[in-house]
Write an enzyme that holds these catalytic residues in place. Sequence first.
Site, short mmCIF file in Angstrom:
data_model
loop_
_atom_site.label_atom_id
_atom_site.label_comp_id
_atom_site.label_asym_id
_atom_site.label_seq_id
_atom_site.Cartn_x
_atom_site.Cartn_y
_atom_site.Cartn_z
N CYS A 33 12.63 65.51 6.42
CA CYS A 33 12.56 64.18 7.04
C CYS A 33 12.53 64.24 8.56
O CYS A 33 12.34 63.21 9.21
CB CYS A 33 13.76 63.36 6.61
SG CYS A 33 15.29 64.10 7.18
N ASP A 35 15.07 64.90 10.52
CA ASP A 35 16.37 64.59 11.13
C ASP A 35 16.99 65.85 11.75
O ASP A 35 16.69 66.96 11.34
CB ASP A 35 17.32 64.00 10.08
CG ASP A 35 16.89 62.60 9.67
OD1 ASP A 35 16.00 62.05 10.32
OD2 ASP A 35 17.46 62.07 8.70
N CYS A 58 20.03 60.22 8.53
CA CYS A 58 20.37 59.15 7.59
C CYS A 58 21.87 59.11 7.33
O CYS A 58 22.62 60.01 7.75
CB CYS A 58 19.62 59.38 6.28
SG CYS A 58 20.25 60.80 5.38
N CYS A 102 19.60 66.20 2.24
CA CYS A 102 20.37 65.84 3.45
C CYS A 102 21.59 66.74 3.59
O CYS A 102 22.03 67.02 4.70
CB CYS A 102 20.83 64.39 3.39
SG CYS A 102 19.52 63.28 2.89
FE1 FES Z 1 17.01 62.94 6.72
FE2 FES Z 1 18.80 62.49 4.96
S1 FES Z 1 16.89 61.51 5.13
S2 FES Z 1 18.83 64.01 6.47
#
Ligand code: FES
Length: 125
Positions: A33, A35, A58, A102
């Site tokens: 994602c 992140d 998230c 995640c």
């Molecule tokens: Fe990116 Fe959870 S959606 S770490």
Amino acid sequence: MYSEKVMEHFRNPQNVGEIENPDGIGEVGNPVCGDMMTFHVKVEDNILTDVKFKTFGCGAAIAVSSMVSEMAKGKTIEQALKITNADVAKELGGLPPQKLHCSNLGADALHAAIRNYLEKQKGAK
Ligand code: FES
């Protein structure tokens, strides 16, 4: 769909922020994602005396970081290196399958910070 434990850590994350002059810094990105998670550690006599994190991600990733920081604090380097992403998800009472990726950041970022500390130690000798 989230456990009470996840919601608790998401609503009230522990150890958010940075450590001034950290002994180790670890940063990992989630390829799924995009992140990012950064961990700072303070080490005294082989013990993680402080652990802080900053997560741009998230809610599940924030809950995971908070849980990892709690699990790692007060542990020896060796113990903290044994914490796995699966352990973290388990401690949180599980994560929904589509959110399991995640939890893959948490222990990885902590371990990266510890490795950074160990490398610095090597360099100092
Ligand atoms: Fe990116 Fe959870 S959606 S770490």
